[in-house]
Design a protein around this motif. Structure first.
Motif, PDB file in Angstrom:
ATOM      1  N   LYS A  77       0.941  -0.964   0.314  1.00  0.00           N
ATOM      2  CA  LYS A  77      -0.368   0.046   0.171  1.00  0.00           C
ATOM      3  C   LYS A  77       0.941   1.184  -0.093  1.00  0.00           C
ATOM      4  N   GLN A  78       1.979   1.643   1.048  1.00  0.00           N
ATOM      5  CA  GLN A  78       3.375   2.474   1.055  1.00  0.00           C
ATOM      6  C   GLN A  78       3.571   2.384  -0.665  1.00  0.00           C
ATOM      7  N   VAL A  79       3.944   1.798  -1.157  1.00  0.00           N
ATOM      8  CA  VAL A  79       3.904   1.754  -2.925  1.00  0.00           C
ATOM      9  C   VAL A  79       3.102   2.710  -3.637  1.00  0.00           C
ATOM     10  N   TRP A  80       1.929   2.000  -3.315  1.00  0.00           N
ATOM     11  CA  TRP A  80       0.806   2.315  -4.540  1.00  0.00           C
ATOM     12  C   TRP A  80       0.714   3.925  -3.820  1.00  0.00           C
ATOM     13  N   ASP A  81       0.892   4.759  -2.613  1.00  0.00           N
ATOM     14  CA  ASP A  81      -0.049   5.833  -1.909  1.00  0.00           C
ATOM     15  C   ASP A  81       1.043   6.943  -2.380  1.00  0.00           C
ATOM     16  N   ARG A  82       3.344   6.310  -1.966  1.00  0.00           N
ATOM     17  CA  ARG A  82       3.834   7.477  -2.711  1.00  0.00           C
ATOM     18  C   ARG A  82       3.617   7.474  -4.373  1.00  0.00           C
ATOM     19  N   LEU A  83       2.925   6.826  -5.283  1.00  0.00           N
ATOM     20  CA  LEU A  83       3.193   6.774  -6.463  1.00  0.00           C
ATOM     21  C   LEU A  83       1.749   7.963  -6.760  1.00  0.00           C
ATOM     22  N   VAL A  84       0.639   7.685  -5.595  1.00  0.00           N
ATOM     23  CA  VAL A  84      -0.786   9.008  -5.720  1.00  0.00           C
ATOM     24  C   VAL A  84      -0.202   9.605  -6.167  1.00  0.00           C
ATOM     25  N   THR A  85       1.035  10.381  -4.833  1.00  0.00           N
ATOM     26  CA  THR A  85       1.366  12.430  -4.322  1.00  0.00           C
ATOM     27  C   THR A  85       2.242  11.757  -5.558  1.00  0.00           C
ATOM     28  N   ARG A  86       3.338  10.998  -5.793  1.00  0.00           N
ATOM     29  CA  ARG A  86       4.214  12.022  -7.263  1.00  0.00           C
ATOM     30  C   ARG A  86       2.764  12.220  -8.781  1.00  0.00           C
ATOM     31  N   LEU A  87       2.317  11.868  -8.360  1.00  0.00           N
ATOM     32  CA  LEU A  87       1.328  11.812  -9.756  1.00  0.00           C
ATOM     33  C   LEU A  87       0.416  13.058  -9.359  1.00  0.00           C
ATOM     34  N   ALA A  88      -0.194  13.015  -8.151  1.00  0.00           N
ATOM     35  CA  ALA A  88      -0.382  14.033  -8.016  1.00  0.00           C
ATOM     36  C   ALA A  88       0.700  15.779  -7.814  1.00  0.00           C
ATOM     37  N   THR A  89       1.675  15.826  -7.599  1.00  0.00           N
ATOM     38  CA  THR A  89       2.776  16.880  -7.753  1.00  0.00           C
ATOM     39  C   THR A  89       3.079  16.591  -8.982  1.00  0.00           C
ATOM     40  N   ALA A  90       2.873  15.796  -9.686  1.00  0.00           N
ATOM     41  CA  ALA A  90       2.851  15.818 -11.500  1.00  0.00           C
ATOM     42  C   ALA A  90       2.588  16.755 -12.160  1.00  0.00           C
ATOM     43  N   ALA A  91       1.212  16.599 -11.485  1.00  0.00           N
ATOM     44  CA  ALA A  91      -0.068  17.186 -11.987  1.00  0.00           C
ATOM     45  C   ALA A  91      -0.418  18.824 -11.840  1.00  0.00           C
ATOM     46  N   VAL A  92       0.064  19.362 -10.246  1.00  0.00           N
ATOM     47  CA  VAL A  92       0.172  20.251 -10.125  1.00  0.00           C
ATOM     48  C   VAL A  92       1.383  21.653 -10.791  1.00  0.00           C
ATOM     49  N   ILE A  93       2.271  20.294 -11.355  1.00  0.00           N
ATOM     50  CA  ILE A  93       3.617  20.985 -11.778  1.00  0.00           C
ATOM     51  C   ILE A  93       3.161  21.221 -13.065  1.00  0.00           C
ATOM     52  N   VAL A  94       2.248  20.741 -13.854  1.00  0.00           N
ATOM     53  CA  VAL A  94       2.028  20.577 -15.569  1.00  0.00           C
ATOM     54  C   VAL A  94       1.169  21.689 -15.377  1.00  0.00           C
ATOM     55  N   LEU A  95      -0.408  21.915 -14.314  1.00  0.00           N
ATOM     56  CA  LEU A  95      -1.080  22.731 -14.008  1.00  0.00           C
ATOM     57  C   LEU A  95      -0.635  24.314 -13.931  1.00  0.00           C
ATOM     58  N   ALA A  96       0.262  24.139 -13.776  1.00  0.00           N
ATOM     59  CA  ALA A  96       1.071  25.243 -12.904  1.00  0.00           C
ATOM     60  C   ALA A  96       2.045  25.905 -14.402  1.00  0.00           C
ATOM     61  N   MET A  97       2.948  25.000 -15.456  1.00  0.00           N
ATOM     62  CA  MET A  97       3.382  25.608 -16.254  1.00  0.00           C
ATOM     63  C   MET A  97       1.765  26.038 -17.426  1.00  0.00           C
ATOM     64  N   GLY A  98       0.866  25.448 -17.602  1.00  0.00           N
ATOM     65  CA  GLY A  98      -0.032  26.158 -18.352  1.00  0.00           C
ATOM     66  C   GLY A  98      -0.401  24.435 -19.463  1.00  0.00           C
ATOM     67  N   MET A  99      -0.884  24.620 -19.944  1.00  0.00           N
ATOM     68  CA  MET A  99      -0.894  23.909 -21.249  1.00  0.00           C
ATOM     69  C   MET A  99      -0.604  24.448 -22.613  1.00  0.00           C
ATOM     70  N   PRO A 100       0.410  23.605 -23.317  1.00  0.00           N
ATOM     71  CA  PRO A 100       1.128  24.291 -24.264  1.00  0.00           C
ATOM     72  C   PRO A 100       0.351  23.578 -25.649  1.00  0.00           C
ATOM     73  N   ARG A 101      -0.473  24.588 -26.488  1.00  0.00           N
ATOM     74  CA  ARG A 101      -0.986  24.048 -26.948  1.00  0.00           C
ATOM     75  C   ARG A 101      -0.112  23.870 -28.755  1.00  0.00           C
TER      76      ARG A 101
END
Length: 120
Positions: A77-101
């Protein structure tokens, strides 16, 4: 509430569905399956989780990781929970950069030296 319970609720809200029976019909699964998921008797297969996440307008990979964390043995479970945290962090970074068209806009963000889409 369990991860799958949260996802089921998000699906219903996003699609304007009033019942789990309506959700089951919209998702192409049985009412019994939704009931079993809702009451934590079992969990949907990964392809169904992806379908539900799409119906909810949510990130499919993040929900797959959340449901797999729920399905996992305590040590895993800890492995999956870490993956969830990393995916959430990556999503925040992508949103902060903006989605290039376009590739050109992406190049600006990445400081890459091409101005048009590469040809194949």
């Amino acid at each position: 509430m369990s991860a799958i319970g949260q996802l089921l609720d998000k699906c219903k809200a996003n699609k304007g569905l009033k019942s789990d029976s309506a959700l089951a019909e919209a998702a192409g699964v049985t009412k019994g399956s939704v009931s079993n998921w809702r009451h934590d008797r079992n969990l949907p297969a990964p392809h169904v989780v992806a379908r539900l996440a799409a119906m909810a307008g949510e990130d499919q990979l993040a929900w797959l990781a959340k449901v797999e964390a729920q399905r996992a043995e305590p040590a895993d479970k800890q492995v999956w929970d870490r993956l969830v945290t990393r995916l959430a962090t990556a999503a925040v970074i992508v949103l902060a950069m903006g989605m290039p068209r376009s590739h050109a806009e992406m190049a600006k963000h990445l400081d890459v030296g091409f101005s048009t889409a590469p040809s194949i």
